[in-house]
Write a protein that holds these residues in place. Structure first.
Motif, short mmCIF file in Angstrom:
data_model
loop_
_atom_site.label_atom_id
_atom_site.label_comp_id
_atom_site.label_asym_id
_atom_site.label_seq_id
_atom_site.Cartn_x
_atom_site.Cartn_y
_atom_site.Cartn_z
N CYS A 144 -2.51 16.00 4.13
CA CYS A 144 -1.59 15.67 3.04
C CYS A 144 -0.50 16.74 2.96
O CYS A 144 -0.79 17.95 2.96
CB CYS A 144 -2.36 15.59 1.72
N GLU A 147 3.85 19.22 -0.43
CA GLU A 147 4.72 18.80 -1.53
C GLU A 147 4.15 17.64 -2.34
O GLU A 147 4.72 17.27 -3.38
CB GLU A 147 6.09 18.38 -0.97
N CYS A 148 3.06 17.03 -1.87
CA CYS A 148 2.55 15.80 -2.47
C CYS A 148 1.10 15.95 -2.90
O CYS A 148 0.46 16.96 -2.63
CB CYS A 148 2.69 14.65 -1.47
N ASP A 149 0.61 14.92 -3.55
CA ASP A 149 -0.79 14.84 -3.95
C ASP A 149 -1.42 13.62 -3.29
O ASP A 149 -0.84 12.52 -3.32
CB ASP A 149 -0.92 14.71 -5.47
N TYR A 159 1.31 10.67 -3.53
CA TYR A 159 2.21 10.79 -4.67
C TYR A 159 3.12 12.00 -4.48
O TYR A 159 2.67 13.14 -4.49
CB TYR A 159 1.42 10.94 -5.96
N CYS A 160 4.42 11.71 -4.31
CA CYS A 160 5.42 12.75 -4.12
C CYS A 160 6.57 12.58 -5.12
O CYS A 160 7.70 13.02 -4.87
CB CYS A 160 5.97 12.73 -2.70
N ARG A 163 9.45 15.62 -8.01
CA ARG A 163 9.22 16.97 -7.47
C ARG A 163 10.49 17.62 -6.93
O ARG A 163 10.41 18.61 -6.20
CB ARG A 163 8.17 16.90 -6.36
N LEU A 165 12.39 16.74 -4.59
CA LEU A 165 12.46 16.73 -3.12
C LEU A 165 13.84 16.28 -2.66
O LEU A 165 14.44 15.38 -3.24
CB LEU A 165 11.39 15.80 -2.56
N PHE A 180 7.86 8.11 -3.68
CA PHE A 180 8.88 9.17 -3.58
C PHE A 180 9.93 9.04 -4.68
O PHE A 180 11.01 9.63 -4.56
CB PHE A 180 9.58 9.10 -2.22
N ASN A 183 13.42 11.67 -7.24
CA ASN A 183 13.67 12.94 -6.55
C ASN A 183 15.17 13.06 -6.28
O ASN A 183 15.98 12.38 -6.91
CB ASN A 183 12.85 13.02 -5.26
#
Length: 444
Positions: A144, A147-149, A159-160, A163, A165, A180, A183
């Motif tokens: 993973c 930057e994500c979960d 899940y990003c 954040r 990004l 995404f 972001n």
């Protein structure tokens, strides 16, 4: 007093009480006729010492009992009987304990584990992950992106979102749902999804993606993709080519100005298309091949004409807040399942409408409010909700609802809004209540 293994044919001795805890005492009187014609009493007593776990017999016997072997057998029998009684000295219902002790061999058909005792887990003991035996091993969290979960209880989702990004991170091959949204992503580089060709959902809404920075074939290998969210971005063109598996396409709140005829080619499984809040001026015949399309939202654009032909499965058409001024005759008959049509806030006039434009038997709701109509357009008797407020209508024509007015012919209209027009209440004809007998709301 003698030990059980040292019992001889001796004269009886009195039992001496111990100064410690008094031992249990049981006596048994037997009738013996051995070597004698007259029965003679033999008294056998057993004492049990709880502390030393030893057992003693006191013998009171007449001298006529001479045979040692016979007496030994009798003493053993009496001792065992007294021993079984001594275990329940304080309980007169000792026999009931014996019966309960036999329940260990009883089989209960409602007990799934009759021979096993249930020992619940103590508090604080970890019972392990929620994976059953035989299921695939838990996914490796190391694949993973940082930057994500990637929650272990939903191993196919990443899940990003929210954040900050500015780029799309690597997507593991096991993923089916990637988020995404919200972001600052500006591009969708070519090949970013090639490692995860099993994706079903891609959420990219709420970013800063532009059409020039979207790979031309970035979605072409995703043969299982069902939902694509690209709304609330800076797209100026339709993305493509898109996979045939797509069912929902969200492109609203962008800057798209045109939908080419081949932009949606091959999307036979598409059921919902959201293109509202763009700058679209023309769609041409791009909708004709969408044979599974149920919902089409083209509201809040710059359209001057309706699409050239509607899909046959269409049920909902939203085109409010455009510049449409005309609708062809029998236009909606090409969509026999159409239920809801919204054309409010356009430039429709009676000159741009044929007499049977909205006379479709499938329609249940028609919104023509805030246009430039001067007369009520003819509608089908199956229509239930008609919104005409904010026009220039100056007359109430009952023939727009009922071609024949009698007991058996009437309109199914329930809601009719005519407020904000030039018509007056006194203009309602006398036979209107008979035609509109089902109406619960009429506003003038």
């Amino acid at each position: 007093m003698v030990r059980l293994d040292q019992v001889q044919n001796q004269p009886g001795r009195r039992h001496q009480r111990s100064k410690s805890k008094a031992p249990a005492l049981r006596c048994l009187t037997l009738k013996s006729a051995l070597h004698s014609s007259k029965p003679k009493a033999c008294l056998l007593c057993l004492t049990a010492s709880v502390e030393s776990h030893s057992f003693w017999l006191a013998l009171f016997s007449p001298s006529s009992c001479r045979d040692k072997m016979q007496w030994t057998s009798l003493l053993l029998l009496a001792g065992l009987f007294s021993l079984s009684q001594a275990q329940y000295d304080d309980d007169p219902h000792w026999w009931f304990h014996y019966l309960r002790s036999q329940q260990s061999t009883y089989y209960d058909p409602y007990d799934p584990y009759p021979y096993e005792t249930y020992e619940p887990y103590p508090y604080g003991v970890d019972e392990g992950p929620a994976y059953t035996y035989g299921s695939p091993s838990p996914p490796d969290p190391r694949d993973c992106p940082q930057e994500c979960d990637c929650p272990p209880n939903f191993p196919t989702a990443m899940y990003c979102d929210n954040r900050n990004l500015k780029y799309l991170p690597f997507v593991p091959s096991r993923m089916k749902y990637v988020y995404f949204q919200n972001n600052q992503i500006t591009s969708i580089q070519e090949g970013v999804f090639d490692n995860a060709t099993g994706l079903l959902w891609i959420a990219l809404h709420g970013n800063q993606i532009t059409s020039d920075k979207v790979g031309k074939k970035v979605f072409s290998k995703l043969r299982h993709l069902e939902r694509l969210y690209l709304d609330h971005n800076n797209l100026t063109r339709m993305p493509g080519p898109l996979p045939r598996s797509l069912r929902e396409l969200h492109l609203d709140h962008n800057q798209i100005s045109r939908v080419p005829n081949n932009a949606l080619e091959g999307l036979e499984n598409l059921t919902a298309l959201y293109l509202h809040h763009n700058e679209i001026q023309e769609v041409g015949s791009s909708m004709r091949g969408l044979r599974s399309l149920i919902l089409l939202d083209l509201s809040y654009n710059h359209l001057r004409r309706v699409p050239d032909g509607l899909p046959s499965a269409l049920e909902q058409l939203y085109m409010e807040h455009n510049n449409v001024y005309t609708v062809p005759d029998s236009y909606f008959r090409g969509a026999p399942k159409l239920l809801y049509v919204r054309l409010s806030h356009n430039s429709l006039t009676n000159n741009g409408l044929a007499s049977n434009t909205f006379n479709s038997s499938s329609l249940l709701e028609l919104d023509l409010s805030y246009n430039q109509l001067q007369k009520i357009p003819p509608v089908n008797t199956n229509l239930e909700n008609l919104y005409l407020q904010g026009n220039r209508i100056n007359e109430f024509s009952i023939s727009s609802f009922c071609t024949v007015v009698d007991v058996v012919n009437f309109s199914k209209l329930q809601v009719l809004r005519l407020d904000g027009n030039e018509i007056k209440r006194s203009a309602m004809p006398a036979d209107a209540p008979l035609c509109l007998r089902l109406a619960s709301l009429i506003e003038i």
